[in-house]
Design a protein around this motif. Structure first.
Motif, mmCIF file in Angstrom:
data_model
loop_
_atom_site.group_PDB
_atom_site.id
_atom_site.type_symbol
_atom_site.label_atom_id
_atom_site.label_comp_id
_atom_site.label_asym_id
_atom_site.label_seq_id
_atom_site.Cartn_x
_atom_site.Cartn_y
_atom_site.Cartn_z
ATOM 1 N N GLN A 15 1.739 3.491 12.438
ATOM 2 C CA GLN A 15 0.518 3.820 12.934
ATOM 3 C C GLN A 15 -0.526 2.803 12.393
ATOM 4 O O GLN A 15 -0.258 2.415 11.464
ATOM 5 N N PRO A 16 -1.765 2.650 13.094
ATOM 6 C CA PRO A 16 -2.635 1.863 12.638
ATOM 7 C C PRO A 16 -3.171 2.373 11.144
ATOM 8 O O PRO A 16 -3.282 3.386 10.937
ATOM 9 N N LEU A 17 -3.486 1.140 10.500
ATOM 10 C CA LEU A 17 -4.225 1.590 9.130
ATOM 11 C C LEU A 17 -5.203 2.450 9.117
ATOM 12 O O LEU A 17 -5.363 3.393 8.077
ATOM 13 N N GLU A 18 -6.185 2.444 10.177
ATOM 14 C CA GLU A 18 -7.398 3.626 10.104
ATOM 15 C C GLU A 18 -6.774 4.929 10.351
ATOM 16 O O GLU A 18 -7.249 5.814 9.592
ATOM 17 N N ARG A 19 -5.796 5.296 10.799
ATOM 18 C CA ARG A 19 -5.099 6.537 10.994
ATOM 19 C C ARG A 19 -4.529 7.104 9.805
ATOM 20 O O ARG A 19 -4.752 8.074 9.371
ATOM 21 N N GLY A 29 -7.041 15.510 7.318
ATOM 22 C CA GLY A 29 -5.847 14.821 7.243
ATOM 23 C C GLY A 29 -5.115 15.501 5.975
ATOM 24 O O GLY A 29 -3.881 16.176 6.155
ATOM 25 N N LEU A 30 -5.598 15.797 4.884
ATOM 26 C CA LEU A 30 -4.796 16.230 3.720
ATOM 27 C C LEU A 30 -4.482 17.659 3.666
ATOM 28 O O LEU A 30 -3.528 18.049 3.597
ATOM 29 N N GLY A 31 -5.517 18.435 4.590
ATOM 30 C CA GLY A 31 -5.127 19.708 4.971
ATOM 31 C C GLY A 31 -4.086 20.015 6.150
ATOM 32 O O GLY A 31 -3.570 21.424 6.124
ATOM 33 N N LEU A 65 -11.459 3.766 -5.280
ATOM 34 C CA LEU A 65 -11.511 3.908 -3.819
ATOM 35 C C LEU A 65 -12.017 2.473 -3.409
ATOM 36 O O LEU A 65 -13.064 2.002 -3.256
ATOM 37 N N GLU A 66 -11.083 1.892 -2.596
ATOM 38 C CA GLU A 66 -11.344 0.687 -1.850
ATOM 39 C C GLU A 66 -10.959 1.084 -0.439
ATOM 40 O O GLU A 66 -9.681 0.983 0.191
ATOM 41 N N PRO A 67 -12.059 1.171 0.198
ATOM 42 C CA PRO A 67 -11.745 1.653 1.656
ATOM 43 C C PRO A 67 -10.454 1.053 2.478
ATOM 44 O O PRO A 67 -10.498 -0.216 2.489
ATOM 45 N N GLN A 68 -9.710 1.772 2.978
ATOM 46 C CA GLN A 68 -8.713 1.149 3.836
ATOM 47 C C GLN A 68 -7.661 0.552 3.214
ATOM 48 O O GLN A 68 -6.919 -0.173 3.779
ATOM 49 N N THR A 99 3.698 -3.796 12.905
ATOM 50 C CA THR A 99 4.405 -2.714 13.512
ATOM 51 C C THR A 99 3.691 -1.436 12.825
ATOM 52 O O THR A 99 4.294 -0.380 13.113
ATOM 53 N N GLY A 100 2.485 -1.575 12.139
ATOM 54 C CA GLY A 100 2.076 -0.227 11.407
ATOM 55 C C GLY A 100 1.532 -0.382 10.165
ATOM 56 O O GLY A 100 0.576 -1.369 9.850
ATOM 57 N N THR A 101 1.643 0.300 9.128
ATOM 58 C CA THR A 101 1.385 0.655 7.919
ATOM 59 C C THR A 101 2.047 0.798 6.794
ATOM 60 O O THR A 101 2.976 1.910 7.212
ATOM 61 N N THR A 102 2.359 0.281 5.863
ATOM 62 C CA THR A 102 3.328 0.576 4.669
ATOM 63 C C THR A 102 2.320 1.261 3.588
ATOM 64 O O THR A 102 1.207 0.853 3.436
ATOM 65 N N VAL A 103 2.843 2.509 3.284
ATOM 66 C CA VAL A 103 1.983 3.338 2.370
ATOM 67 C C VAL A 103 2.973 3.442 1.297
ATOM 68 O O VAL A 103 3.985 3.849 1.066
ATOM 69 N N THR A 104 2.308 3.020 -0.021
ATOM 70 C CA THR A 104 2.813 3.135 -1.329
ATOM 71 C C THR A 104 2.165 3.890 -2.259
ATOM 72 O O THR A 104 1.341 3.979 -2.247
#
Length: 142
Positions: A15-19, A29-31, A65-68, A99-104
């Protein structure tokens, strides 16, 4: 040798970074994947409040908080009384690629606990982050 102080998990999401950013930093989102409802004051020093069915709740204090790119907060240590001032620090880092976004996600601060509390909190959150990241992937692909 001391207790392990760090939990680190990464997941790649198509999925794209923004999403992905919206999923981890907005009340909607969190909810949807982390709790059953959320309120977010998205600024350093702001709070995020999450609630789950059954009455459990948690309040986070946003520390970074560093946006995106980076979202970091402190939160209560599971298993300790609500009045206990000790917290762990959780930081999400997002890295876009072709191909999307890696979340760590990295959580630290467990070494401040006594052995029994450490074992419960560290083991519980190690298992918990695997489950929560799977829910994030499901939410974003749903």
């Amino acid at each position: 040798m001391g207790f392990p102080d760090r939990i680190e998990r990464s997941v790649h999401i198509d999925q794209p970074l923004e999403r992905v950013w919206a999923a981890i930093t907005t009340a909607e989102g969190l909810g949807s994947w982390f709790g059953n409802s959320a309120e977010v004051d998205l600024r350093v020093g702001g709070t995020a409040k999450l609630a789950w069915e059954g009455g459990d709740a948690a309040e986070w204090r946003i520390e970074r908080l560093e946006p995106q790119t980076t979202f970091g907060y402190t939160w209560p240590i599971h298993g300790l009384p609500d009045s206990d001032p000790r917290r762990t620090y959780v930081e999400f880092t997002l890295t876009p690629n072709d191909t999307g976004t890696t979340v760590t996600v990295v959580e630290t601060g467990f070494a401040q606990l006594e052995p029994d509390d450490h074992r419960k909190a560290f083991d519980g959150n190690t298992d918990g982050w695997a489950k929560e990241l799977a829910k994030l992937v499901t939410y974003l692909h749903g």
